[in-house]
Design an enzyme around this catalytic site. Structure first.
Site, PDB file in Angstrom:
ATOM      1  N   HIS A 121       0.847  -1.189   0.000  1.00 48.50           N
ATOM      2  CA  HIS A 121       0.000   0.000   0.000  1.00 48.50           C
ATOM      3  C   HIS A 121       0.880   1.235   0.000  1.00 48.50           C
ATOM      4  O   HIS A 121       1.949   1.226   0.619  1.00 48.50           O
ATOM      5  CB  HIS A 121      -0.918   0.025   1.239  1.00 48.50           C
ATOM      6  CG  HIS A 121      -2.047   0.976   1.087  1.00 48.50           C
ATOM      7  ND1 HIS A 121      -1.930   2.320   1.370  1.00 48.50           N
ATOM      8  CD2 HIS A 121      -3.312   0.788   0.624  1.00 48.50           C
ATOM      9  CE1 HIS A 121      -3.081   2.907   1.105  1.00 48.50           C
ATOM     10  NE2 HIS A 121      -3.932   2.016   0.657  1.00 48.50           N
ATOM     11  N   ASP A 181      -7.923  -5.521   0.067  1.00 53.72           N
ATOM     12  CA  ASP A 181      -8.424  -6.212  -1.129  1.00 53.72           C
ATOM     13  C   ASP A 181      -8.098  -7.698  -1.121  1.00 53.72           C
ATOM     14  O   ASP A 181      -8.796  -8.492  -1.752  1.00 53.72           O
ATOM     15  CB  ASP A 181      -7.858  -5.561  -2.395  1.00 53.72           C
ATOM     16  CG  ASP A 181      -8.497  -4.209  -2.650  1.00 53.72           C
ATOM     17  OD1 ASP A 181      -9.682  -4.065  -2.336  1.00 53.72           O
ATOM     18  OD2 ASP A 181      -7.800  -3.312  -3.139  1.00 53.72           O
TER      19      ASP A 181
END
Ligand code: CMC
Length: 431
Positions: free
Chosen positions: A307, A365
């Site tokens: 991320h 996700d």
């Protein structure tokens, strides 16, 4: 206290420029570089690694500590005690609703869930195998044509109606994009259900059979919505803001957000994670894929890992991980080969030196795809469901942006690296 400043000093002259430092309520200080362009200097930051594109009081992330707050409330508390409708109200209005405000809000959203009847014909222009996100980009953009009485961003009442319409109708559009794939009749929203149950109903019910949404699955889905509702100035929210900064209508702006979310590095990662797991196929091949992910000459990346902001566990992923185990247990799926493979990959990557050193943790996700798959939701709908939830954040970000006196049209500049001036050459003198 006097204004803190920072001084830019040029190495090739005595020139200095003093810039003010801005302080937020939380998070890093920000150097106000707005005056630089008028002094003939620009800042360079492709991908916005060090750029605050706006000031905002909606969502806060601390990537080192792994914190996420909506309007100051930690995501863990909201996921446990709140629900998506309440969180949507919070994002839009800045405060949690009273009981009376919540009833009114939920009721208003409920009464906007139907689509204009002609929108059904609009769906029928797509190929049957169109990806639900392609249908969503088109149909949410088309709302600009169907709801012109709420498309003026400079009218506060129209902004409010547009916000309700988006929040209420995007689930209907998402569910219908799936029904269209299947060739099944569109199911109309049912006001007797809560938001998540209504979505499950529109996706899975048919006119010929009774369908009762499973409350455990509806609760898990609502939690997915809460976790995905907003995430500060990510690519899709920034797209919505940039589009909106020109005065474009809210439906067009949100269609832009959906397009940006679709990419596999952003919201498309939940679908890409499942595609990757299917490709890996068997635990014996995990090593090969981990090697590929580390190989600089190979473009393959481990989907659902890493991320830009979180260099610690994504707090949404931590909650989703728990939900994932709960749902797998509840449905007796812990021994399903694909889910076993996912959990093995998670374990190996969490211990691998490359991923540990680069602080590449599984992100939201990774787990949300697994949970939705376990719930019987097809892979192609994962990103559409992310878009449905993020609509709350897009609307809140757009409303904040439109109302801000500081907002000007977004117009980044560039470092030009092309040819210097040269004269046009007639065809016979070229080559
Ligand atoms: N697999 C292998 N290596 C990775 C991965 C990954 N998933 N993610 C980052 N890296 C490496 C990358 O190669 C780079 O290495 P080096 O420093 O040696 O060049 C380093 O880690 C930093 O990566 P980056 O690409 O510079 O980082 P970024 O902040 O630009 O990108 C990201 C962040 C999320 C796009 C990236 O981590 C990625 O591509 N992850 C896979 C896609 C994904 O899961 N996206 C969902 C993000 S969370 C939800 C959302 O935002 O929608």
């Amino acid at each position: 206290m006097s204004q803190r400043t920072v001084t830019l000093k040029f190495s090739d002259s005595d020139r200095t420029i003093e810039l003010p430092i801005m302080e937020g309520t939380l998070g890093p200080d920000v150097i106000d570089t707005r005056s630089l362009s008028s002094q003939g200097i620009l800042t360079y930051d492709p991908g916005f690694l060090s750029t605050a594109s706006c000031s905002s009081n909606i969502t806060f992330i601390d990537g080192d500590e792994g914190l996420l707050y909506y309007r100051g409330y930690p995501i863990e508390q909201l996921a446990e005690h709140s629900d998506f409708m309440e969180v949507s109200y919070l994002l839009m209005h800045g405060e949690l609703p009273t009981a009376e405000q919540k009833v009114k809000f939920v009721d208003t959203v409920r009464h906007h869930t139907l689509l204009h009847d002609l929108m059904g014909s609009f769906f029928r222009g797509f190929r049957r195998d169109a990806h639900p996100m392609a249908v969503m980009v088109g149909t949410v953009g088309a709302m600009s044509a169907f709801y012109r009485d709420s498309s003026d961003p400079f009218d506060a009442k129209q902004r409010e109606v547009a916000a309700y319409r988006l929040l209420a109708k995007v689930p209907t559009i998402a569910a219908w994009s799936y029904k269209y794939n299947l060739g099944e009749p569109f199911m109309y929203p049912q006001n007797r259900f809560d938001y998540a149950s209504n979505f499950l109903y529109m996706m899975f019910a048919t006119p010929s059979e009774d369908y009762q949404p499973n409350p455990v699955l509806a609760r898990a889905l609502d939690r997915i919505f809460v976790l995905h509702a907003d995430h500060e100035q990510n690519a899709s929210s920034s797209t919505v803001r940039v589009a909106g900064s020109s005065g474009a209508n809210p439906f067009a702006c949100v269609a832009g957000g959906i397009a940006s979310l679709w990419g596999p590095l952003h919201g498309g990662a939940n679908e890409a994670t499942l595609t990757m797991l299917e490709q890996i196929g068997d635990a014996s091949r995990i090593g090969e894929y981990i090697r590929r992910a580390k190989d600089k000459t190979d473009s393959f990346r481990l989907m659902g890992f890493g991320h830009r902001v979180y260099k610690n566990m994504d707090p949404r992923a931590a909650i989703m991980r728990q939900t994932c185990h709960d749902v797998l247990n509840e449905l007796g799926l812990h021994d399903d080969p694909l889910f076993k493979l996912a959990l093995k990959l998670e374990k190996i990557a969490l211990e691998d030196e490359y991923f540990v050193d680069k602080k590449l943790y599984p992100n939201v996700d990774f787990y949300s795809g697994i949970v939705m798959r376990a719930m019987g939701i097809p892979n192609s709908m994962f990103t559409a469901i992310f878009a449905l939830a993020r609509t709350a954040g897009w609307v809140a970000q757009w409303m904040e942006m439109v109302a801000s006196p500081e907002q000007r049209i977004a117009r980044p500049r560039q470092l030009y690296t092309g040819s210097i001036r040269r004269d046009f050459l007639p065809m016979d003198q070229r080559g």
